[in-house]
Design an enzyme around this catalytic site. Structure first.
Site, mmCIF file in Angstrom:
data_model
loop_
_atom_site.group_PDB
_atom_site.id
_atom_site.type_symbol
_atom_site.label_atom_id
_atom_site.label_comp_id
_atom_site.label_asym_id
_atom_site.label_seq_id
_atom_site.Cartn_x
_atom_site.Cartn_y
_atom_site.Cartn_z
ATOM 1 N N TYR A 107 0.599 -1.276 0.114
ATOM 2 C CA TYR A 107 -0.058 0.056 -0.071
ATOM 3 C C TYR A 107 0.921 1.167 -0.058
ATOM 4 O O TYR A 107 0.397 2.377 -0.262
ATOM 5 C CB TYR A 107 -0.928 -0.074 1.129
ATOM 6 C CG TYR A 107 -0.348 0.740 2.542
ATOM 7 C CD1 TYR A 107 0.361 0.028 3.396
ATOM 8 C CD2 TYR A 107 -0.780 2.099 2.844
ATOM 9 C CE1 TYR A 107 0.898 0.524 4.487
ATOM 10 C CE2 TYR A 107 -0.300 2.634 3.695
ATOM 11 C CZ TYR A 107 0.423 1.939 4.725
ATOM 12 O OH TYR A 107 0.902 2.523 5.681
ATOM 13 N N ARG A 108 2.311 1.003 0.277
ATOM 14 C CA ARG A 108 2.915 1.998 0.229
ATOM 15 C C ARG A 108 4.535 1.737 0.492
ATOM 16 O O ARG A 108 4.681 0.584 0.702
ATOM 17 C CB ARG A 108 2.495 2.772 1.854
ATOM 18 C CG ARG A 108 3.479 3.908 1.990
ATOM 19 C CD ARG A 108 2.965 4.439 3.624
ATOM 20 N NE ARG A 108 3.328 5.806 3.956
ATOM 21 C CZ ARG A 108 3.102 6.172 5.038
ATOM 22 N NH1 ARG A 108 2.437 5.580 5.953
ATOM 23 N NH2 ARG A 108 3.310 7.616 5.577
#
Ligand code: ADP
Length: 519
Positions: free
Chosen positions: A470-471
């Site tokens: 996600y990151r």
């Protein structure tokens, strides 16, 4: 011209031109200042992602001037709010030789609307600042905070950071942005697109295709203000820790949790942690294990005994009226009674409790900012300050079997590379974001190389199971983006089309999230 390939005199001229727009004190290119804007936890050469200069605008008009000038000069910009994106690259630009546009001078709380429970802030406003502002003006509102209060409210949400109250999904709590586009134009999103939009920070979509998402983890704009929803101070809240003692107990723990998330009993954030995270705030690793490689299970068990920790601890809080919290707690106790050996610990506070009266471990759940995980990077440090960490952050279903399977596989890989398996499962409504901390000593080149090396294996293993990140740290953005490969990377191709259309000169944050322009 790209500045990474430019001469010293090109650089000096560019700094001079920026100084002409912003004033001399808002522009820096000397090594000492650049040093302060480096990734504090580099994965190798500390100059790999070195900036060319630092620009510190004080207003939207100055941000627009910077963007226009960057187009004229053909130089790249890397916007940050406070630049505390540590473990993901800190303030460092993805492309070496970019100019960091740091927004710490734009630090005004522009508005607090107590009735609608929201604030409008500039990007330089830190969690500490908004908290202090709310308390100083006796607002009955809470801000959700990240682990480190020095980060910015807007920047953290733009990179999809998380907090620990019912409002812990920081991106979802942003409503209505003001953005300087790569060509210098200025837009307000949603209802703010009306000159007198009265519902700017109340209704995010506006009319037609909503564009707010285009500015998160992106390189399509510089956000210069935004609305942030705040939580009305609850009558009471109870912090709950559910503790299990076996590594494999993660599976029943997650399965007992899921229905409580789906039916809204646990409305907001929840996190499941292994014991080394908590120990890193309380104690030195060397007291339990001082050898090479990962801490063996006996040492981890010793940490658990020393600090009364479980092998996994699920932490969350429930908020509201006394009656509502009591009913929630009944349902929670019932659900976790089905997890063999689980212990449920509860601590209840009045909503308006003073910060000092909240136990340290409960403060993020009460929206009280601090520097809670500050000591984590030094977990393996040979001397204070030589510790480093980087996060690996895959997203998986909120189900027990996938969670324990992933934990087991990642633990094998991480420990095989010589690191402790330290991690948090952040709990969403239907998903888990597993943040695995790789922690090492920066003075040990072999450890630094191993940290960088193991990342590829983690990305590939997660992708095999269908989990993307996600990151990610700037060093891994291309690698992570490459995993999103449906239909010949159709999403990345779309993102690049948007990039080329909105930023034809490729001046804004080239390479952010793996998105480079055609140039
Ligand atoms: P923190 O709030 O923790 O200090 P940063 O300022 O480092 O966070 O922001 C995290 C990331 O979010 C940055 O690397 C950048 O990509 C993006 N970002 C932060 N602020 C802005 C902004 N005002 N406009 C556009 N992108 C931003």
């Amino acid at each position: 011209m790209t500045l990474s390939a430019a001469t010293d005199s090109d650089l000096a001229r560019a700094l001079e031109r920026f100084a002409g727009e912003l004033g001399q004190d808002a522009v820096a290119g000397d090594p000492q200042v650049l040093q302060a804007f480096r990734d504090p936890f580099p994965l190798g050469d500390p100059d790999e992602f070195r900036a060319a200069g630092i620009l510190s605008p004080s207003s939207v008009e100055e941000v627009r001037a910077i963007v226009r000038l960057a187009n004229e000069l053909g130089v790249a910009l890397w916007p940050v709010s406070r630049g505390r994106n540590n473990a993901y690259g800190g303030p460092s630009p993805r492309r070496r030789g970019s100019f960091i546009v740091e927004l710490s001078r734009m630090d005004r709380v522009l508005e607090v609307d107590e009735d609608s429970a929201l604030a409008v802030v500039e990007p330089g406003v830190r969690f500490f600042d908004l908290y202090d502002h709310l308390r100083a003006h006796e607002h009955r509102l809470w801000v959700s905070v990240a682990d480190l209060g020095w980060g910015s409210v807007l920047g953290n949400g733009l990179d999809r950071g998380m907090g620990y109250t019912a409002y812990g999904d920081h991106a979802a709590m942003q409503c209505g942005l003001e953005v300087v586009l790569p060509d210098g134009d200025l837009v307000r999103t949603g209802m703010g697109a009306m000159s007198h939009g009265a519902a700017w920070h109340l209704y995010a979509p506006g009319f037609g295709p909503a564009v707010d998402g285009l500015f998160r983890q992106s390189n399509l704009g510089i956000v210069t203000r935004g609305g942030v929803w705040l939580m009305p101070t609850p009558e009471v809240f109870t912090c709950v820790d559910v503790v299990v003692f076996g590594f494999d107990d993660l599976e029943p723990l997650v399965d007992a949790l899921r229905p409580l998330k789906l039916d809204g009993t646990i409305e907001g954030s929840a996190a499941i942690r292994e014991p080394m995270l908590a120990t890193s705030k309380l104690d030195a690793r060397s007291r339990f294990y001082d050898g090479a490689g990962p801490a063996p299970e006996e040492a981890v068990q010793e940490m658990m005994r020393a600090h009364g920790l479980g092998r996994w601890t699920l932490s969350f809080a429930v908020y509201g009226s006394e009656a509502r919290v009591a009913a929630d707690l009944q349902a929670i106790r019932r659900a976790f009674a089905r997890v063999p050996g689980a212990e449920v610990l509860e601590r209840t506070y009045a909503g308006d409790v003073g910060a000092d009266d909240v136990a340290l471990a409960d403060r993020t759940r009460a929206g009280i900012p601090g520097m809670y995980s500050e000591t984590l990077p030094d977990w393996r440090a040979a001397s204070p300050g030589s510790g480093r960490h980087v996060c690996f952050s895959p997203v998986l279903p909120l189900r027990g079997r996938p969670a324990i399977e992933l934990a087991t596989r990642l633990r094998e890989i991480v420990e095989g590379a010589g690191f402790d398996y330290i991690g948090t499962y952040h709990v969403g409504k239907r998903h888990l974001s597993h943040v695995v901390e790789i922690i090492w000593d920066g003075t040990e080149d072999a450890q630094t190389a191993a940290a960088r090396g193991v990342f590829g294996e983690l990305v590939a293993t997660a992708a095999e199971l269908g989990y993307g990140e996600y990151r990610t740290h700037i060093a891994f953005m291309d690698q992570v983006a490459a995993q999103f490969d449906f239909n010949d990377h159709a999403l990345l191709r779309l993102q690049r089309k948007l990039k080329d259309a909105m930023d034809p000169n490729g001046i804004l944050a080239p390479g952010k999230s793996g998105i480079w322009s055609g140039r």
